[in-house]
Enzyme design. Structure first.
Site, PDB file in Angstrom:
ATOM      1  N   GLU A 103     -12.213 -34.807  11.980  1.00 40.55           N
ATOM      2  CA  GLU A 103     -13.178 -34.869  11.046  1.00 40.55           C
ATOM      3  C   GLU A 103     -13.554 -35.880  10.058  1.00 40.55           C
ATOM      4  O   GLU A 103     -14.415 -35.910   9.172  1.00 40.55           O
ATOM      5  CB  GLU A 103     -13.405 -33.609  10.577  1.00 40.55           C
ATOM      6  CG  GLU A 103     -12.160 -33.016   9.502  1.00 40.55           C
ATOM      7  CD  GLU A 103     -12.545 -31.618   8.982  1.00 40.55           C
ATOM      8  OE1 GLU A 103     -11.826 -30.905   9.374  1.00 40.55           O
ATOM      9  OE2 GLU A 103     -13.435 -31.336   8.190  1.00 40.55           O
ATOM     10  N   CYS A 135     -12.307 -28.448  10.982  1.00 40.32           N
ATOM     11  CA  CYS A 135     -10.698 -28.497  11.052  1.00 40.32           C
ATOM     12  C   CYS A 135     -10.530 -27.720  12.515  1.00 40.32           C
ATOM     13  O   CYS A 135      -9.103 -27.609  12.947  1.00 40.32           O
ATOM     14  CB  CYS A 135     -10.106 -27.625  10.021  1.00 40.32           C
ATOM     15  SG  CYS A 135     -10.354 -28.276   8.430  1.00 40.32           S
ATOM     16  N   HIS A 257      -4.399 -21.864   9.898  1.00 37.22           N
ATOM     17  CA  HIS A 257      -4.948 -23.136   9.324  1.00 37.22           C
ATOM     18  C   HIS A 257      -4.745 -23.078   7.779  1.00 37.22           C
ATOM     19  O   HIS A 257      -5.243 -21.874   7.262  1.00 37.22           O
ATOM     20  CB  HIS A 257      -6.318 -23.262   9.470  1.00 37.22           C
ATOM     21  CG  HIS A 257      -7.257 -24.296   8.837  1.00 37.22           C
ATOM     22  ND1 HIS A 257      -6.682 -25.739   8.899  1.00 37.22           N
ATOM     23  CD2 HIS A 257      -8.142 -24.301   7.950  1.00 37.22           C
ATOM     24  CE1 HIS A 257      -7.505 -26.427   7.849  1.00 37.22           C
ATOM     25  NE2 HIS A 257      -8.126 -25.576   7.516  1.00 37.22           N
TER      26      HIS A 257
HETATM   27  N1  CAA Z   1      -1.072 -20.114 -12.526  1.00 30.92           N
HETATM   28  C1  CAA Z   1      -0.892 -19.379 -11.464  1.00 30.92           C
HETATM   29  N2  CAA Z   1      -2.100 -19.110 -10.704  1.00 30.92           N
HETATM   30  C2  CAA Z   1      -3.037 -19.706 -11.330  1.00 30.92           C
HETATM   31  C3  CAA Z   1      -3.344 -20.225 -12.335  1.00 30.92           C
HETATM   32  C4  CAA Z   1      -1.923 -20.375 -13.392  1.00 30.92           C
HETATM   33  N3  CAA Z   1      -1.937 -21.131 -14.491  1.00 30.92           N
HETATM   34  N4  CAA Z   1      -4.489 -20.731 -12.659  1.00 30.92           N
HETATM   35  C5  CAA Z   1      -5.102 -20.300 -11.629  1.00 30.92           C
HETATM   36  N5  CAA Z   1      -4.773 -19.568 -10.934  1.00 30.92           N
HETATM   37  C6  CAA Z   1      -4.941 -19.039  -9.583  1.00 30.92           C
HETATM   38  C7  CAA Z   1      -6.180 -18.278  -9.500  1.00 30.92           C
HETATM   39  O1  CAA Z   1      -6.027 -17.070 -10.062  1.00 30.92           O
HETATM   40  C8  CAA Z   1      -6.567 -18.376  -8.018  1.00 30.92           C
HETATM   41  O2  CAA Z   1      -6.027 -17.590  -7.360  1.00 30.92           O
HETATM   42  P1  CAA Z   1      -6.699 -16.661  -6.259  1.00 30.92           P
HETATM   43  O3  CAA Z   1      -7.484 -17.485  -5.369  1.00 30.92           O
HETATM   44  O4  CAA Z   1      -5.546 -15.825  -5.735  1.00 30.92           O
HETATM   45  O5  CAA Z   1      -7.598 -15.709  -7.257  1.00 30.92           O
HETATM   46  C9  CAA Z   1      -6.136 -20.015  -7.693  1.00 30.92           C
HETATM   47  O6  CAA Z   1      -5.259 -20.298  -8.457  1.00 30.92           O
HETATM   48  C10 CAA Z   1      -7.240 -21.021  -7.747  1.00 30.92           C
HETATM   49  O7  CAA Z   1      -7.967 -20.794  -8.824  1.00 30.92           O
HETATM   50  P2  CAA Z   1      -9.511 -21.125  -8.867  1.00 30.92           P
HETATM   51  O8  CAA Z   1     -10.185 -20.330  -7.741  1.00 30.92           O
HETATM   52  O9  CAA Z   1      -9.980 -21.011 -10.397  1.00 30.92           O
HETATM   53  O10 CAA Z   1      -9.552 -22.549  -8.313  1.00 30.92           O
HETATM   54  P3  CAA Z   1     -10.828 -23.472  -8.288  1.00 30.92           P
HETATM   55  O11 CAA Z   1     -12.107 -22.973  -8.634  1.00 30.92           O
HETATM   56  O12 CAA Z   1     -10.251 -25.116  -8.784  1.00 30.92           O
HETATM   57  O13 CAA Z   1     -10.979 -23.342  -6.578  1.00 30.92           O
HETATM   58  C11 CAA Z   1     -10.550 -24.055  -4.338  1.00 30.92           C
HETATM   59  C12 CAA Z   1      -9.931 -23.352  -5.865  1.00 30.92           C
HETATM   60  C13 CAA Z   1     -11.795 -23.143  -3.982  1.00 30.92           C
HETATM   61  C14 CAA Z   1      -9.460 -23.878  -3.359  1.00 30.92           C
HETATM   62  C15 CAA Z   1     -10.795 -25.489  -4.253  1.00 30.92           C
HETATM   63  O14 CAA Z   1      -9.533 -26.221  -4.541  1.00 30.92           O
HETATM   64  C16 CAA Z   1     -11.593 -26.000  -3.241  1.00 30.92           C
HETATM   65  O15 CAA Z   1     -12.779 -26.200  -3.257  1.00 30.92           O
HETATM   66  N6  CAA Z   1     -10.991 -26.571  -2.026  1.00 30.92           N
HETATM   67  C17 CAA Z   1     -11.477 -27.092  -1.213  1.00 30.92           C
HETATM   68  C18 CAA Z   1     -12.005 -26.040  -0.025  1.00 30.92           C
HETATM   69  C19 CAA Z   1     -11.096 -25.311   0.713  1.00 30.92           C
HETATM   70  O16 CAA Z   1     -10.069 -25.675   0.836  1.00 30.92           O
HETATM   71  N7  CAA Z   1     -11.586 -24.246   1.128  1.00 30.92           N
HETATM   72  C20 CAA Z   1     -10.721 -23.236   1.948  1.00 30.92           C
HETATM   73  C21 CAA Z   1     -11.426 -22.678   3.062  1.00 30.92           C
HETATM   74  S1  CAA Z   1     -12.358 -23.697   3.923  1.00 30.92           S
HETATM   75  C22 CAA Z   1     -11.223 -24.461   5.151  1.00 30.92           C
HETATM   76  O17 CAA Z   1     -10.357 -23.873   5.449  1.00 30.92           O
HETATM   77  C23 CAA Z   1     -11.561 -25.609   5.795  1.00 30.92           C
HETATM   78  C24 CAA Z   1     -10.993 -26.874   5.273  1.00 30.92           C
HETATM   79  O18 CAA Z   1      -9.884 -27.196   5.570  1.00 30.92           O
HETATM   80  C25 CAA Z   1     -11.534 -27.426   4.031  1.00 30.92           C
END
Ligand code: CAA
Length: 411
Positions: A103, A135, A257
């Site tokens: 992709e 993916c 994945h």
């Molecule tokens: N210590 C331990 N844990 C902590 C922490 C700390 N100090 N601070 C935050 N966390 C935890 C949160 O509680 C959260 O855990 P949960 O998901 O279990 O609730 C985790 O860390 C992530 O925190 P946030 O949700 O606040 O993080 P974020 O807003 O930065 O977003 C994300 C995380 C959505 C994964 C972002 O990185 C993102 O958009 N990633 C790209 C999209 C992606 O990977 N999506 C996955 C599904 S899509 C797919 O699979 C296709 C693909 O390959 C893209």
């Protein structure tokens, strides 16, 4: 048939639990090899730059570091590096098809696999094609490859998944970047895994993650993407059960994945809950941890991610001989597939554990400023001659852009 499907057969259409087709030939994975990049950015560097508490990266999303391509690496150089050991071991004589799933495509018309075919010195009598559905693409490639091998069991198909995961700098997705290629040789009477015929399919038109043609970084709605993934786990498992798939208890291992490794935990907990099974965190960790060792230090490699998870599982200490593995492939947008494989006796003799660990250990750590500079690199679009700095110590390099043509060479 209930959603949690208490069947014990390995597939429909007269197939059996060991992945055969009613006594006919078994088809599956003969060899699996991956390659990654020259550089690695530890998440501690990213956290120090953007002020994030490191626990969010290490525990929250389950990532330690991300592979970063050198200026002269891309999906083609990684694809060829992943596949070269397979061609060296098996020869090219039976490979009549190369399917490269990606992709992070480098051209809208020419298949990246054609460049890889050339670098690998494969015969002219080969069909080469590129496949895309986020993916999920490599799993479609694997299934199509199976069909070709069933049609003519003397042929092999080289499936390559190769991707550079790239989000905008300073966006939430940035911490989930990575890059790698996995090469999979599909053939009859395989040495590693027999793929079973039953498959659970799921497609939904959602905008959770996408990359318009005019962008080189992906767009994503993070929370929507997690929900869409979990929906797809449910949908593909439901269909898998309805197609006569195995019951959950039949599986010795599950491989998901992994856009970030904690996503596999979310997915498995969701599946257990959906099937009415108790969700015990220690047990979930015991099942999934062996599948995350490569992805937690490589990052998201999109199409290759599931197969790096599979490589990590097979390379782990667990003896999986004759055991069933459940695999969940998810591609945003979205398409998912749940399928099963059984591990072939003697598989350990065919693994590439040492080479896989070397591919990870050989990467050179870079600081945040170097990573940012690499991330922002782009080429003028005027058709001029642009040599690329020699940085990679890998076997192939992207050496220049000249007259709008990408030039590759063995190093
Ligand atoms: N210590 C331990 N844990 C902590 C922490 C700390 N100090 N601070 C935050 N966390 C935890 C949160 O509680 C959260 O855990 P949960 O998901 O279990 O609730 C985790 O860390 C992530 O925190 P946030 O949700 O606040 O993080 P974020 O807003 O930065 O977003 C994300 C995380 C959505 C994964 C972002 O990185 C993102 O958009 N990633 C790209 C999209 C992606 O990977 N999506 C996955 C599904 S899509 C797919 O699979 C296709 C693909 O390959 C893209």
């Amino acid at each position: 048939m209930s959603a949690n499907g208490n069947h014990t057969q390995g597939g429909n259409n007269g197939s059996n639990a060991t992945g055969g087709t009613g006594g006919a030939i078994a088809v599956g994975i003969e060899d699996l090899s991956f390659a990654t990049t020259e550089y690695v950015l530890p998440h501690t560097e990213l956290a120090a730059y953007n002020g994030t508490e490191i626990g969010k990266y290490h525990l929250g999303i389950g990532q330690q570091s991300m592979s970063v391509p050198a200026a002269d690496e891309d999906i083609v150089t990684m694809a060829a590096a992943a596949a070269a050991p397979i061609v060296a071991r098996h020869g090219a004589g039976r490979i009549r098809t190369v399917i490269l799933a990606t992709e992070s495509s480098i051209d809208q018309a020419k298949a990246a696999g054609v460049y890889a075919h050339s670098l690998l010195g494969l015969p002219a009598a080969t069909r080469v094609v590129e496949l895309k559905q986020a993916c999920y693409g490599a799993t479609a490639a694997l299934q199509f490859a199976m069909g070709l091998v069933y049609r003519n069991p003397s042929e092999q198909v080289l499936v390559i998944a190769s991707d550079v995961s790239k989000y905008d700098l300073d966006s939430p997705g940035e911490a989930t970047q990575g890059a790698a290629a996995a090469a999979i040789l599909v053939g009859a009477n395989p040495s590693l895994l027999r793929i079973e015929p039953a498959s659970g399919l799921f497609t939904a038109d959602v905008m959770d993650f996408w990359r318009p043609n005019y962008r080189d970084t992906a767009l994503v709605d993070g929370q929507e993407s997690i929900s869409a993934y979990l929906q797809a786990v449910e949908g593909s498992w439901k269909d898998y059960s309805e197609q006569g798939g195995r019951s959950l208890e039949d599986f010795a291992a599950f491989c998901y994945h992994q856009p970030f490794t904690k996503m596999a935990y979310k997915a498995h907990r969701h599946l257990l809950h959906y099937c009415g099974h108790p969700v015990e965190n220690d047990e979930v960790a015991r099942v999934l941890e062996p599948t995350t060792t490569y992805n937690s230090v490589v990052g998201n490699s999109y199409t290759a991610s599931l197969y790096l998870g599979l490589a990590a599982l097979l390379d782990s200490d667990a003896d999986l001989t004759d055991r069933a593995i459940g695999l969940l492939s998810y591609g945003s947008g979205s398409v998912a597939e749940f399928f099963a494989a059984t591990v072939v006796p003697g598989y350990r003799a065919h693994l590439r554990t040492k080479a896989h660990r070397e591919a990870i250990d050989r990467r050179k750590p870079i600081d945040h400023a170097t990573y940012r500079e690499l991330h922002q690199r782009s080429f003028p679009t005027d058709g001029g001659d642009y040599p690329v700095p020699a940085q990679t110590s890998g076997p192939y390099r992207f050496s220049a852009l000249s007259g709008h043509k990408r030039i590759y060479e063995p190093r």
